[in-house]
Design a protein around this motif. Structure first.
Motif, PDB file in Angstrom:
ATOM      1  N   VAL A  69       0.855  -1.177   0.000  1.00  0.00           N
ATOM      2  CA  VAL A  69       0.000   0.000   0.000  1.00  0.00           C
ATOM      3  C   VAL A  69       0.899   1.237   0.000  1.00  0.00           C
ATOM      4  O   VAL A  69       1.842   1.323   0.789  1.00  0.00           O
ATOM      5  N   GLN A  70       0.600   2.166  -0.910  1.00  0.00           N
ATOM      6  CA  GLN A  70       1.276   3.463  -0.956  1.00  0.00           C
ATOM      7  C   GLN A  70       0.398   4.455  -0.211  1.00  0.00           C
ATOM      8  O   GLN A  70      -0.822   4.520  -0.447  1.00  0.00           O
ATOM      9  N   LEU A  71       1.015   5.231   0.647  1.00  0.00           N
ATOM     10  CA  LEU A  71       0.287   6.180   1.479  1.00  0.00           C
ATOM     11  C   LEU A  71       0.881   7.568   1.345  1.00  0.00           C
ATOM     12  O   LEU A  71       2.107   7.732   1.407  1.00  0.00           O
ATOM     13  N   GLU A  72       0.024   8.553   1.142  1.00  0.00           N
ATOM     14  CA  GLU A  72       0.458   9.943   1.262  1.00  0.00           C
ATOM     15  C   GLU A  72       0.430  10.261   2.746  1.00  0.00           C
ATOM     16  O   GLU A  72      -0.552   9.953   3.436  1.00  0.00           O
ATOM     17  N   THR A  73       1.497  10.861   3.250  1.00  0.00           N
ATOM     18  CA  THR A  73       1.579  11.170   4.673  1.00  0.00           C
ATOM     19  C   THR A  73       1.815  12.660   4.846  1.00  0.00           C
ATOM     20  O   THR A  73       2.538  13.282   4.068  1.00  0.00           O
ATOM     21  N   ARG A  74       1.198  13.229   5.867  1.00  0.00           N
ATOM     22  CA  ARG A  74       1.380  14.655   6.114  1.00  0.00           C
ATOM     23  C   ARG A  74       1.050  14.977   7.572  1.00  0.00           C
ATOM     24  O   ARG A  74       0.252  14.292   8.208  1.00  0.00           O
ATOM     25  N   CYS A  75       1.677  16.036   8.058  1.00  0.00           N
ATOM     26  CA  CYS A  75       1.382  16.569   9.380  1.00  0.00           C
ATOM     27  C   CYS A  75       1.071  18.044   9.220  1.00  0.00           C
ATOM     28  O   CYS A  75       1.745  18.748   8.456  1.00  0.00           O
ATOM     29  N   LEU A  76       0.066  18.493   9.939  1.00  0.00           N
ATOM     30  CA  LEU A  76      -0.370  19.888   9.869  1.00  0.00           C
ATOM     31  C   LEU A  76      -0.448  20.498  11.262  1.00  0.00           C
ATOM     32  O   LEU A  76      -0.761  19.793  12.228  1.00  0.00           O
ATOM     33  N   VAL A  77      -0.171  21.793  11.332  1.00  0.00           N
ATOM     34  CA  VAL A  77      -0.379  22.589  12.541  1.00  0.00           C
ATOM     35  C   VAL A  77      -1.221  23.784  12.120  1.00  0.00           C
ATOM     36  O   VAL A  77      -0.847  24.510  11.201  1.00  0.00           O
TER      37      VAL A  77
END
Length: 147
Positions: free
Chosen positions: A119-127
């Motif tokens: 599985v390919q996943l887009e990953t991100r963190c936001l503030v």
């Protein structure tokens, strides 16, 4: 503070394109201190107010890998969840995370290879709605088949 979100396993047979999971956590001074102790990364930009004030960040920041670890938590606990094997992760740090910031770590399915269980996943963190970290992960998802 960590949101109480569903945990468990989503098998390769159940995963769908666009599926998304997240967690929300406020990064504390204690988190930063514990990460410094565990990782042995005691860079003063993370731990010393006086030192950090004179850097480009103009104050203390959390370790980038502490923030990235929140992505690992979403993958290992929610999507795909328990039994997942991490195969790779790219990371690009866009902005610092400071003590007291609430980070939303999101993982979204962007590719599925059922035959290989990848599985390919887009990953991100936001503030505050602003991306502070982006990347992609490749994982081996657990299967529900026992043949």
């Amino acid at each position: 503070m960590l949101d109480n979100l569903p945990r468990g396993t989503i098998t390769i047979e159940e995963i769908e394109m666009g599926m998304m999971r997240y967690l929300r956590k406020t990064v504390t001074d204690e988190d930063i201190e514990m990460f410094a102790q565990i990782s042995t990364d005691r860079n003063p930009v993370h731990l010393d107010d006086d030192y950090a004030r004179d850097t480009i960040f103009e104050g203390r920041i959390a370790h980038g890998m502490l923030t990235a670890g929140l992505i690992s938590a979403v993958i290992g606990e929610q999507l795909p969840g328990h039994g997942t094997v991490y195969m790779g992760q790219s990371l690009k740090f866009l902005a610092p995370v400071r003590p007291g910031d609430t980070v939303v770590a999101e993982v979204e399915v962007i590719g599925i290879d059922v035959a290989k269980r990848r599985v390919q996943l887009e990953t991100r963190c936001l503030v505050d709605g602003k991306k502070v970290l982006v990347g992609e992960a490749t994982v081996l998802a657990p299967s529900g088949k026992f043949d």
